[in-house]
Design a protein around this motif. Structure first.
Motif, PDB file in Angstrom:
ATOM      1  N   ASP A 159      63.296  29.421  -9.733  1.00 19.57           N
ATOM      2  CA  ASP A 159      63.858  29.913  -8.602  1.00 19.57           C
ATOM      3  C   ASP A 159      63.462  28.942  -7.247  1.00 19.57           C
ATOM      4  OD1 ASP A 159      63.031  32.859  -6.246  1.00 19.57           O
ATOM      5  OD2 ASP A 159      64.529  31.414  -6.332  1.00 19.57           O
ATOM      6  N   THR A 162      63.274  30.042  -3.373  1.00 19.35           N
ATOM      7  CA  THR A 162      61.707  30.549  -2.617  1.00 19.35           C
ATOM      8  C   THR A 162      60.944  29.358  -2.628  1.00 19.35           C
ATOM      9  OG1 THR A 162      62.196  32.491  -3.835  1.00 19.35           O
ATOM     10  CG2 THR A 162      59.869  32.211  -2.929  1.00 19.35           C
ATOM     11  N   LEU A 163      60.565  28.400  -3.543  1.00 17.55           N
ATOM     12  CA  LEU A 163      59.907  27.420  -3.569  1.00 17.55           C
ATOM     13  C   LEU A 163      60.507  26.404  -2.328  1.00 17.55           C
ATOM     14  CD1 LEU A 163      59.658  26.292  -7.335  1.00 17.55           C
ATOM     15  CD2 LEU A 163      57.931  27.306  -5.926  1.00 17.55           C
ATOM     16  N   ALA A 166      59.178  28.232   0.726  1.00 18.60           N
ATOM     17  CA  ALA A 166      57.823  28.150   1.069  1.00 18.60           C
ATOM     18  C   ALA A 166      57.404  26.881   1.483  1.00 18.60           C
ATOM     19  CB  ALA A 166      56.942  28.381  -0.224  1.00 18.60           C
ATOM     20  N   GLN A 168      59.251  24.720   3.428  1.00 19.22           N
ATOM     21  CA  GLN A 168      59.934  24.524   4.633  1.00 19.22           C
ATOM     22  C   GLN A 168      58.761  25.218   5.585  1.00 19.22           C
ATOM     23  OE1 GLN A 168      63.932  26.021   4.600  1.00 19.22           O
ATOM     24  NE2 GLN A 168      64.256  24.413   6.151  1.00 19.22           N
ATOM     25  N   THR A 169      58.559  26.720   5.160  1.00 25.21           N
ATOM     26  CA  THR A 169      57.681  27.046   6.071  1.00 25.21           C
ATOM     27  C   THR A 169      56.348  26.552   6.441  1.00 25.21           C
ATOM     28  OG1 THR A 169      56.845  28.764   4.260  1.00 25.21           O
ATOM     29  CG2 THR A 169      58.639  29.613   5.894  1.00 25.21           C
ATOM     30  N   LEU A 170      55.837  25.881   5.243  1.00 21.77           N
ATOM     31  CA  LEU A 170      54.619  25.087   5.408  1.00 21.77           C
ATOM     32  C   LEU A 170      54.629  23.909   6.285  1.00 21.77           C
ATOM     33  CD1 LEU A 170      53.308  25.577   1.627  1.00 21.77           C
ATOM     34  CD2 LEU A 170      52.426  26.480   3.955  1.00 21.77           C
TER      35      LEU A 170
ATOM     36  N   SER B   2      69.423  26.033   9.926  1.00 23.03           N
ATOM     37  CA  SER B   2      69.522  24.647  11.118  1.00 23.03           C
ATOM     38  C   SER B   2      68.815  23.365  10.862  1.00 23.03           C
ATOM     39  CB  SER B   2      69.282  25.627  12.394  1.00 23.03           C
ATOM     40  OG  SER B   2      68.012  26.097  12.386  1.00 23.03           O
TER      41      SER B   2
ATOM     42  N   ARG C  50      62.885  37.093   8.065  1.00 24.49           N
ATOM     43  CA  ARG C  50      63.238  35.696   7.708  1.00 24.49           C
ATOM     44  C   ARG C  50      63.741  34.857   9.085  1.00 24.49           C
ATOM     45  NH1 ARG C  50      64.124  34.351   2.477  1.00 24.49           N
ATOM     46  NH2 ARG C  50      66.304  33.256   2.917  1.00 24.49           N
ATOM     47  N   ALA C  53      61.058  33.735  10.690  1.00 18.70           N
ATOM     48  CA  ALA C  53      60.500  32.342   9.920  1.00 18.70           C
ATOM     49  C   ALA C  53      61.347  31.062  10.239  1.00 18.70           C
ATOM     50  CB  ALA C  53      60.282  32.865   8.505  1.00 18.70           C
ATOM     51  N   ALA C  75      62.594  25.890  10.712  1.00 17.02           N
ATOM     52  CA  ALA C  75      61.496  26.536  10.102  1.00 17.02           C
ATOM     53  C   ALA C  75      60.365  25.727   9.882  1.00 17.02           C
ATOM     54  CB  ALA C  75      62.207  27.158   8.706  1.00 17.02           C
ATOM     55  N   MET C  80      54.719  29.074  11.137  1.00 18.32           N
ATOM     56  CA  MET C  80      54.360  30.207  10.473  1.00 18.32           C
ATOM     57  C   MET C  80      54.028  30.106   9.046  1.00 18.32           C
ATOM     58  SD  MET C  80      56.562  32.610  12.502  1.00 18.32           S
ATOM     59  CE  MET C  80      57.206  32.219  14.123  1.00 18.32           C
ATOM     60  N   MET C  82      54.087  31.821   5.367  1.00 16.56           N
ATOM     61  CA  MET C  82      54.859  33.067   4.963  1.00 16.56           C
ATOM     62  C   MET C  82      54.419  33.343   3.569  1.00 16.56           C
ATOM     63  SD  MET C  82      58.849  33.855   5.143  1.00 16.56           S
ATOM     64  CE  MET C  82      59.723  34.781   4.059  1.00 16.56           C
ATOM     65  N   PHE C  84      55.865  35.086   0.217  1.00 19.95           N
ATOM     66  CA  PHE C  84      57.091  35.686  -0.485  1.00 19.95           C
ATOM     67  C   PHE C  84      56.618  36.781  -1.391  1.00 19.95           C
ATOM     68  CE2 PHE C  84      60.050  32.522   1.356  1.00 19.95           C
ATOM     69  CZ  PHE C  84      59.156  31.547   1.729  1.00 19.95           C
ATOM     70  N   SER C  88      56.544  31.998  -5.568  1.00 15.68           N
ATOM     71  CA  SER C  88      56.410  30.850  -4.510  1.00 15.68           C
ATOM     72  C   SER C  88      55.503  29.854  -4.661  1.00 15.68           C
ATOM     73  CB  SER C  88      56.327  31.666  -3.199  1.00 15.68           C
ATOM     74  OG  SER C  88      55.117  32.078  -3.012  1.00 15.68           O
ATOM     75  N   ARG C 151      47.370  29.833   0.828  1.00 21.48           N
ATOM     76  CA  ARG C 151      48.179  28.699   1.184  1.00 21.48           C
ATOM     77  C   ARG C 151      48.808  28.928   2.812  1.00 21.48           C
ATOM     78  NH1 ARG C 151      53.140  27.200  -2.454  1.00 21.48           N
ATOM     79  NH2 ARG C 151      54.097  29.247  -1.490  1.00 21.48           N
ATOM     80  N   ALA C 152      49.158  30.245   2.826  1.00 20.24           N
ATOM     81  CA  ALA C 152      49.926  30.573   4.040  1.00 20.24           C
ATOM     82  C   ALA C 152      48.815  30.440   5.483  1.00 20.24           C
ATOM     83  CB  ALA C 152      50.496  31.914   3.976  1.00 20.24           C
ATOM     84  N   ILE C 155      47.130  26.638   6.940  1.00 21.71           N
ATOM     85  CA  ILE C 155      47.849  25.936   8.221  1.00 21.71           C
ATOM     86  C   ILE C 155      47.220  26.988   9.552  1.00 21.71           C
ATOM     87  CG2 ILE C 155      49.494  24.943   6.864  1.00 21.71           C
ATOM     88  CD1 ILE C 155      51.434  26.690   7.941  1.00 21.71           C
TER      89      ILE C 155
END
Lengths: 264, 305, 349
Positions: A159, A162-163, A166, A168-170, B2, C50, C53, C75, C80, C82, C84, C88, C151-152, C155
């Motif tokens: 998947d 999701t990776l 994940a 990206q958000t980090l 974006s 989302r 995020a 993002a 943030m 996150m 999942f 993830s 992990r989330a 940071i």
């Protein structure tokens, strides 16, 4: 399946017949290349083999083929893989068109492709360089069906959405996300796809022959016209080489074992 | 998603226009590949196909196609190509299919299995040139089998080795790389033949023949036929082996194309090459369409897993 | 610290084809607060998360975090963390490497030794220090989610976003892990938005719960208030069990089961109404002259759940402490009484 003696008999017969069909020519190569030839020999000799390094053009051809394979590998890693990943992640509408594009080479035999590429090849050799770039370019198209299949099978198994999210958000940039997270995850698919590509490049004859570019196969054929023994020896040598390579990278094909899990 | 960030922008209303374009920038990522494949794949293909429809004055005309297709050389070569492709497809699929079955009924993932798969992967890619030499070493002048035949059965075809340079010889040589290809393509399908089906059939009172004729073969047939089609295309498109083994350019369609491109005998005729190429593309495309139709049927079944 | 809420979602709207995933959602989260977004599937809660995020573009609306407008921010720049629902963790990295990943990136670049210390700290917090060198496929589902959490948090995110993190786990693991998440969140004081469709989950750990339906917020309040004083019939019925009992409404009250109960704001004001009564608000007593009959009993340990058939045929659920329901059996005639608490009444139409 039931292993009655009848079934076993069938099995053994079939495997024997097919094995014979496939192994006989291989054995013959070995036998033929050690046959006495020329005036000075009696009995088995390795002369055909010893002469290999001194074959004109062979060294250059090997270098050329390897360089071409190298360029193709580069194109795979830098262009093909990222594009397939990108389409999977961000351009779902292009998935089907991409798939069709990657299957197109199956409908265009190499001999036909070379008819169409000849003018471009000529133009590039005259105006730019005689180097293997055009060849590598065409080869990278020829390998598309196989490499794409490897990649897409690997992508389907994971998947990556999701990776990617994940990562990206980090805080990962798009480049880091693709090269550092997604590509390692589909590592097996990339390796398998690359293997097929390299095998194809090293074994390709049609296009290089017609465009008169001396790759390994072209030179082997050339040798064959003057000395059958040596040609056979070279052929066997390359077969052994590829086999050894294949055996050296078995871990690429092995899937990760799932170990026992202890509860949370 | 974006890519452009504009801090402190306030309400999003009225930005619909720029949002649209922002979404489209993703397509830029696919651009390098599109350009590249356009240059090295689409352009040559277009070149060939459109070129077949042009005459000497570069205007649209079916004259070249007509001329080429009606020439006896073309017909002869094409017939040979079709013949070889058909025979090797059948021979390869049967032998390869049986071998795949034999593999699957043996020890799962045993040594024999692994080595067969590895060897098949290598042999399927075994270059046509090297393959030719392998067979010359076997059946050609001074070859292993031909020498043996010379002693044992001096009048048989095996002793003379000329047969190798004909239709039968090519068939035998081509089948050599068809078998491993079949094994690689068909093995996954046969592995999917669920043992539960056999058990169900047995428990319902069916014997071996009934199982195969009512369950085994019907399930395997589409996949088998698809694989055979692939083998057909593989053989039809092959050039290297024939080019190395046979000197007669009018023997097979790919050889004909090659000679039309070179200026050895009386000037190159690229138009003819293109017309012949069109012929090949049509044949291959038709077969590949059949193949994909079959695949779709198979994947519907496999989707139920 | 400013006066305005730490996280502000203002009038968010997002449409997918004909479906309005978000239809004017406005929501604030105070710093250090854990807000749960609860609702049936398709209500828009995940879309809202989302969007915050940065993984989902909005048609309309604004999002402000810590005083900064992040609506158009990438993002990867929002800071943030996150978690999942599943899958993830980066499969080719060990647990430790996964946790350290964010700290290797430019945004939060940290020196190797400090990274190590931080990841050790977090692995300790989630109780998986001994699994630092294990790969994701060697960990159970619950363990994987804990690593994802670590992990989330590594940071030091401004906001922690959790997208149904427990849905893919076994029931027992779910209960354990949600307590863990709450404990860690309180310890670190992280502002958190937690999305779930499981109301027990939401009610048990959140500071405030927002119930969503069709892209809008129906009600947002502390769990107890949501449960005792629902402001719409949807909230009343979605959160906890209810018994629909018909009665007539007048003057801000409804009479059912022999008592007159006040109606909650938002209820129907006159005519026939259906009161939504909680099972634990009803008491059952054995009585030969009782008009109701016990249909079945369910022993749940500390409490007992009874299905009771009323005189008019309606069947209701009653929940009582086991000690009080001893001796009640199926078929027995009983008398019902309801606790004097305000109740939400929806229209009978």
């Amino acid at each position: 399946m039931k292993r009655t003696w009848k079934v076993q008999l069938w099995r053994r017969t079939i495997m024997g017949v097919v094995a014979l069909y496939l192994l006989l020519p291989l054995y013959s190569m070995f036998d033929f290349s050690t046959k006495p030839f020329g005036f000075a020999d009696n009995g088995r000799t390795l002369r055909a083999w010893k002469v290999i390094p001194s074959q004109p053009d062979l060294g250059v051809a090997i270098a050329r083929s390897l360089i071409t394979a190298g360029i193709v590998m580069l194109l795979i890693l830098v262009m093909i893989v990222p594009t397939v990943i990108w389409v999977q992640l961000k351009l779902p509408k292009l998935r089907r068109p991409l798939e069709l594009l990657c299957l197109l080479p199956l409908a265009i035999p190499a001999i036909v492709l070379v008819v169409g590429i000849a003018p471009l090849y000529r133009w590039i050799s005259i105006n730019l360089t005689e180097s293997p770039i055009t060849l590598a370019g065409v080869y990278s198209m020829l390998i598309l069906p196989y490499t794409y299949r490897s990649l897409s099978a690997a992508l389907d198994a994971v998947d990556i959405h999701t990776l990617a999210e994940a990562a990206q958000t980090l805080g990962a940039s798009t480049f880091r996300m693709i090269s550092g997270i997604i590509m390692p995850t589909i590592r097996t698919g990339i390796i398998n796809g690359s293997f097929i590509a390299i095998a194809l490049v090293l074994g390709e004859y049609t296009i290089s022959n017609i465009l008169n570019y001396k790759t390994i196969q072209v030179v082997i054929a050339q040798i064959g016209r003057s000395s059958g023994n040596v040609a056979v020896a070279v052929s066997l040598a390359s077969l052994i080489f590829v086999l050894v390579l294949l055996l050296l990278v078995p871990s690429a094909k092995r899937r990760q074992e799932v170990l026992d899990v202890d509860l949370a | 998603m974006s890519h452009i960030s504009e801090p402190g922008a306030g309400s999003a209303i009225g930005r619909a226009g720029s949002r649209y374009w922002r979404g489209k920038t993703s397509y830029l990522g696919a651009l390098p590949f599109i350009l590249f494949s356009g240059l090295f794949l689409l352009y040559p293909t277009y070149n060939v196909i459109s070129g077949a429809f042009k005459n000497q004055q570069n205007k649209f005309s079916l004259s070249v196609i007509n001329e080429t297709l009606h020439s006896p050389i073309t017909m002869g070569a094409f017939r040979n190509s079709l013949s070889i492709s058909l025979r090797t497809a059948i021979a390869g699929s049967i032998l390869g299919g049986l071998f795949a079955w034999a593999l699957v009924t043996g020890k799962k993932k045993g040594f024999l299995y692994k080595i067969s798969v590895a060897l098949s992967s290598v042999l399927a890619q075994f270059g046509g040139v090297m393959l030719t030499f392998a067979f010359l070493a076997t059946f050609g002048f001074n070859g292993v089998v031909s020498s043996l035949a010379l002693h044992v059965a001096p009048n048989s075809f095996l002793a003379s080795s000329t047969w190798l340079y004909g239709l039968n010889g090519l068939t035998v040589v081509y089948t050599f790389f068809q078998i491993p290809l079949m094994i690689l393509v068909f093995l996954p399908t046969i592995e999917n033949l669920r043992p539960q089906w056999r058990e169900a059939s047995d428990s319902l009172g069916g014997n071996s023949r009934e199982y195969w004729t009512k369950i085994g073969f019907p399930v395997l047939t589409p996949s088998f036929a698809g694989a055979a089609l692939l083998l057909f295309v593989n053989s039809f498109s092959a050039y290297a082996t024939a080019a190395t083994l046979i000197n007669l350019s009018s023997f097979l369609t790919p050889l004909q194309i090659a000679s039309a491109l070179s200026s050895e005998v009386g000037g190159a005729n690229p138009a003819e090459a293109k017309a012949l190429s069109l012929l090949m593309v049509v044949v291959v495309t038709v077969v590949m369409i059949l193949y994909s139709l079959l695949r779709r049927r198979v994947s519907k079944w496999e989707a139920n897993r | 610290m400013s006066d305005s809420p730490y996280v502000q979602l203002l009038d968010l709207a997002k449409q997918f084809g004909k479906v309005r995933a978000l239809d004017g959602l406005t929501l604030n989260i105070a710093q250090g607060e854990l807000v749960a977004l609860l609702g049936p599937s398709g209500c828009g809660k995940t879309t809202a998360l989302r969007s915050l995020a940065g993984l989902q573009e909005l048609d309309r609306g604004q999002m402000i975090v810590d005083g900064k407008d992040v609506t158009f921010q990438n993002a990867s720049k929002r800071g943030m963390g996150m978690v999942f629902q599943a899958y993830s963790l980066f499969p080719h990295m060990t647990a430790g490497e996964n946790v350290e990943y964010g700290l290797k990136l430019k945004a939060h670049k940290t020196a190797a030794d400090k990274r190590r210390a931080r990841s050790a700290e977090l692995l300790e917090i989630v109780g998986l220090s001994s699994h630092r060198n294990h790969y994701p496929h060697q960990l159970s589902g619950g363990q994987q989610q804990r690593i994802a959490l670590a992990r989330a948090l590594a940071i030091s995110p401004k906001v922690l976003l959790l997208d149904e993190p427990l849905s893919a786990l076994d029931a027992k693991v779910r209960t354990q892990l949600r307590e863990e998440i709450r404990r860690i969140q309180l310890e670190l004081g992280t502002t958190t938005l937690f999305v779930t469709h499981d109301q027990e989950e939401a009610l048990s750990i959140a500071d405030r719960v927002g119930v969503m339906r069709n892209g809008q917020l129906e009600q947002i309040a502390a769990p107890a208030e949501l449960y005792d004083r629902p402001s719409t019939s949807f909230v009343a019925e979605f959160v906890g069990l209810t018994n629909p009992i018909t009665g007539s409404v007048s003057g801000g009250s409804i009479s059912i089961l022999g008592k007159t109960l006040k109606t909650l704001p938002g209820s129907v004001t006159s005519g026939e109404g259906i009161a939504l009564v909680r099972p634990e608000s009803i008491r059952v007593k054995s009585s030969a002259s009782g008009t109701a009959r016990v249909f079945s009993t369910s022993f749940l340990g500390a409490s007992c759940r009874l299905m009771v058939t009323l005189s008019d045929g309606t069947r209701i659920t009653v929940q009582m402490p086991s000690s009080e329901s001893i001796g009640l059996t199926a078929g027995e005639s009983v008398e019902l009484s309801v606790l004097d608490m305000p109740v939400f009444v929806k229209s009978a139409a």
